[in-house]
Design a protein around this motif. Structure first.
Motif, PDB file in Angstrom:
ATOM      1  N   VAL A 182       0.858  -1.179   0.000  1.00  0.00           N
ATOM      2  CA  VAL A 182       0.000   0.000   0.000  1.00  0.00           C
ATOM      3  C   VAL A 182       0.897   1.234   0.000  1.00  0.00           C
ATOM      4  O   VAL A 182       1.724   1.406   0.893  1.00  0.00           O
ATOM      5  N   GLN A 183       0.751   2.062  -1.001  1.00  0.00           N
ATOM      6  CA  GLN A 183       1.547   3.277  -1.127  1.00  0.00           C
ATOM      7  C   GLN A 183       0.686   4.482  -0.759  1.00  0.00           C
ATOM      8  O   GLN A 183      -0.384   4.694  -1.319  1.00  0.00           O
ATOM      9  N   PHE A 184       1.166   5.289   0.199  1.00  0.00           N
ATOM     10  CA  PHE A 184       0.471   6.502   0.601  1.00  0.00           C
ATOM     11  C   PHE A 184       1.193   7.702   0.005  1.00  0.00           C
ATOM     12  O   PHE A 184       2.358   7.930   0.289  1.00  0.00           O
ATOM     13  N   ASP A 185       0.506   8.465  -0.797  1.00  0.00           N
ATOM     14  CA  ASP A 185       1.086   9.660  -1.411  1.00  0.00           C
ATOM     15  C   ASP A 185       0.452  10.919  -0.832  1.00  0.00           C
ATOM     16  O   ASP A 185      -0.772  11.068  -0.841  1.00  0.00           O
ATOM     17  N   GLY A 186       1.285  11.819  -0.354  1.00  0.00           N
ATOM     18  CA  GLY A 186       0.811  13.111   0.118  1.00  0.00           C
ATOM     19  C   GLY A 186       0.121  13.084   1.468  1.00  0.00           C
ATOM     20  O   GLY A 186      -0.615  14.017   1.799  1.00  0.00           O
ATOM     21  N   TRP A 187       0.371  12.069   2.263  1.00  0.00           N
ATOM     22  CA  TRP A 187      -0.298  11.963   3.555  1.00  0.00           C
ATOM     23  C   TRP A 187       0.470  12.713   4.641  1.00  0.00           C
ATOM     24  O   TRP A 187       0.879  12.139   5.659  1.00  0.00           O
ATOM     25  N   THR A 188       0.658  13.991   4.420  1.00  0.00           N
ATOM     26  CA  THR A 188       1.342  14.817   5.407  1.00  0.00           C
ATOM     27  C   THR A 188       0.602  16.133   5.551  1.00  0.00           C
ATOM     28  O   THR A 188      -0.029  16.623   4.608  1.00  0.00           O
ATOM     29  N   SER A 189       0.670  16.709   6.743  1.00  0.00           N
ATOM     30  CA  SER A 189       0.037  17.993   7.021  1.00  0.00           C
ATOM     31  C   SER A 189       0.929  18.787   7.964  1.00  0.00           C
ATOM     32  O   SER A 189       1.584  18.220   8.845  1.00  0.00           O
ATOM     33  N   SER A 190       0.958  20.091   7.772  1.00  0.00           N
ATOM     34  CA  SER A 190       1.735  20.948   8.658  1.00  0.00           C
ATOM     35  C   SER A 190       1.035  21.129  10.006  1.00  0.00           C
ATOM     36  O   SER A 190       1.638  21.586  10.971  1.00  0.00           O
ATOM     37  N   ASP A 191      -0.237  20.751  10.062  1.00  0.00           N
ATOM     38  CA  ASP A 191      -1.010  20.837  11.300  1.00  0.00           C
ATOM     39  C   ASP A 191      -0.944  19.488  12.018  1.00  0.00           C
ATOM     40  O   ASP A 191      -1.453  18.491  11.506  1.00  0.00           O
ATOM     41  N   PRO A 192      -0.326  19.417  13.190  1.00  0.00           N
ATOM     42  CA  PRO A 192      -0.179  18.128  13.880  1.00  0.00           C
ATOM     43  C   PRO A 192      -1.509  17.465  14.227  1.00  0.00           C
ATOM     44  O   PRO A 192      -1.598  16.233  14.282  1.00  0.00           O
ATOM     45  N   LYS A 193      -2.559  18.249  14.455  1.00  0.00           N
ATOM     46  CA  LYS A 193      -3.862  17.665  14.771  1.00  0.00           C
ATOM     47  C   LYS A 193      -4.446  16.966  13.552  1.00  0.00           C
ATOM     48  O   LYS A 193      -5.004  15.866  13.657  1.00  0.00           O
ATOM     49  N   LEU A 194      -4.302  17.595  12.390  1.00  0.00           N
ATOM     50  CA  LEU A 194      -4.796  16.967  11.162  1.00  0.00           C
ATOM     51  C   LEU A 194      -3.919  15.787  10.778  1.00  0.00           C
ATOM     52  O   LEU A 194      -4.403  14.788  10.233  1.00  0.00           O
ATOM     53  N   GLN A 195      -2.619  15.885  11.064  1.00  0.00           N
ATOM     54  CA  GLN A 195      -1.717  14.777  10.789  1.00  0.00           C
ATOM     55  C   GLN A 195      -2.120  13.540  11.595  1.00  0.00           C
ATOM     56  O   GLN A 195      -2.062  12.410  11.099  1.00  0.00           O
ATOM     57  N   ALA A 196      -2.552  13.754  12.838  1.00  0.00           N
ATOM     58  CA  ALA A 196      -2.981  12.638  13.686  1.00  0.00           C
ATOM     59  C   ALA A 196      -4.209  11.953  13.096  1.00  0.00           C
ATOM     60  O   ALA A 196      -4.323  10.722  13.127  1.00  0.00           O
ATOM     61  N   VAL A 197      -5.130  12.742  12.545  1.00  0.00           N
ATOM     62  CA  VAL A 197      -6.322  12.168  11.900  1.00  0.00           C
ATOM     63  C   VAL A 197      -5.897  11.323  10.704  1.00  0.00           C
ATOM     64  O   VAL A 197      -6.379  10.194  10.512  1.00  0.00           O
ATOM     65  N   MET A 198      -4.988  11.849   9.888  1.00  0.00           N
ATOM     66  CA  MET A 198      -4.529  11.114   8.709  1.00  0.00           C
ATOM     67  C   MET A 198      -3.758   9.854   9.102  1.00  0.00           C
ATOM     68  O   MET A 198      -3.912   8.803   8.474  1.00  0.00           O
ATOM     69  N   ASP A 199      -2.930   9.961  10.137  1.00  0.00           N
ATOM     70  CA  ASP A 199      -2.156   8.796  10.563  1.00  0.00           C
ATOM     71  C   ASP A 199      -3.068   7.640  10.969  1.00  0.00           C
ATOM     72  O   ASP A 199      -2.907   6.508  10.504  1.00  0.00           O
ATOM     73  N   ASP A 200      -4.029   7.931  11.829  1.00  0.00           N
ATOM     74  CA  ASP A 200      -4.909   6.861  12.290  1.00  0.00           C
ATOM     75  C   ASP A 200      -5.876   6.418  11.198  1.00  0.00           C
ATOM     76  O   ASP A 200      -6.245   5.241  11.121  1.00  0.00           O
ATOM     77  N   GLY A 201      -6.284   7.347  10.326  1.00  0.00           N
ATOM     78  CA  GLY A 201      -7.119   6.968   9.195  1.00  0.00           C
ATOM     79  C   GLY A 201      -6.375   6.053   8.240  1.00  0.00           C
ATOM     80  O   GLY A 201      -6.951   5.098   7.692  1.00  0.00           O
ATOM     81  N   GLY A 202      -5.087   6.314   8.044  1.00  0.00           N
ATOM     82  CA  GLY A 202      -4.272   5.447   7.194  1.00  0.00           C
ATOM     83  C   GLY A 202      -4.081   4.073   7.805  1.00  0.00           C
ATOM     84  O   GLY A 202      -4.113   3.046   7.113  1.00  0.00           O
ATOM     85  N   GLN A 203      -3.892   4.041   9.114  1.00  0.00           N
ATOM     86  CA  GLN A 203      -3.752   2.758   9.793  1.00  0.00           C
ATOM     87  C   GLN A 203      -5.045   1.955   9.735  1.00  0.00           C
ATOM     88  O   GLN A 203      -5.028   0.726   9.661  1.00  0.00           O
ATOM     89  N   GLN A 204      -6.173   2.660   9.758  1.00  0.00           N
ATOM     90  CA  GLN A 204      -7.457   1.975   9.638  1.00  0.00           C
ATOM     91  C   GLN A 204      -7.559   1.255   8.298  1.00  0.00           C
ATOM     92  O   GLN A 204      -8.039   0.120   8.211  1.00  0.00           O
TER      93      GLN A 204
END
Length: 213
Positions: free
Chosen positions: A71-93
């Motif tokens: 599974v390749q994740f492209d562009g899954w980064t955010s300068s906002d740590p709160k939004l990054q946390a949402v993306m991190d756990d959403g990606g793990q899901q």
């Protein structure tokens, strides 16, 4: 509830391919490689997937994927740590869903960790569709264009696209491989999340087939 489509037509025929994810806009450069472990961008990542360490110290389960499926994740980064946390756990899901299919285990612990309520119930049912047909996953998928939001009520929303044009289902016994049809290879995912004990758990998930084209 429009839970993710069954592995490409497991819902309508005995086999076809998988069809999983969703799209959105924004959230990063399509060519930027994501840092979610286990995504499969390098030769070691597809074998094991541990969620990124979190400032709150929450312990995430290890998610393992075989080298036969990446599974390749492209562009899954955010300068906002709160939004990054949402993306991190959403990606793990997302990874937990793939891993449960490959393990032929709807009750896999990471599924219950990253999903709750309706999402957990429908997710188990969806994975059971693969188990009943004795199918596993092979090949590669790409998750891209994520967009995370946090509402005033504290809930989270994550949109993203998944391209499964290079992914297939494989019958565990016969080893027959069925590729994902081109017209079903991309989907738009809209997921709702709620934070519990430092973890962003997915509470619901809807998909729009072809929504990212």
């Amino acid at each position: 509830m429009n839970r993710r489509f069954l592995p490409v037509a497991v819902a309508t025929t005995v086999s076809t391919a998988l069809l999983l994810t969703g799209c959105s806009s924004g959230g990063g450069d399509d060519d930027a490689s994501d840092k979610i472990k286990g995504a499969g961008g390098d030769k070691d990542a597809s074998a094991s997937a541990s969620a990124p360490s979190q400032p709150d110290g929450s312990k995430r389960p290890e998610i393992k994927l075989p080298k036969s499926f990446q599974v390749q994740f492209d562009g899954w980064t955010s300068s906002d740590p709160k939004l990054q946390a949402v993306m991190d756990d959403g990606g793990q899901q997302l990874l937990s869903s793939y891993a449960a299919i490959i393990a032929s285990d709807p009750e896999a612990q990471p599924m219950a960790f990253y999903n709750t309520g309706e999402a957990l119930f429908t997710g188990k049912k969806w994975i059971s569709g693969f188990v009943d047909k004795d199918l596993t996953l092979v090949g590669k998928t790409r998750a891209y264009k994520p967009q995370a939001r946090i509402s005033q009520d504290g809930s989270g929303t994550l949109f993203y696209c998944v391209d499964e044009s290079k992914a297939s289902t494989q019958n565990r016994k016969t080893k027959k491989v069925t590729k994902t049809p081109a017209d079903k290879a991309q989907a738009l995912y809209r997921t709702k999340l709620a934070k519990s004990k430092g973890i962003w758990q997915t509470t619901s998930s809807t998909t729009t087939q072809g929504g990212c084209q």
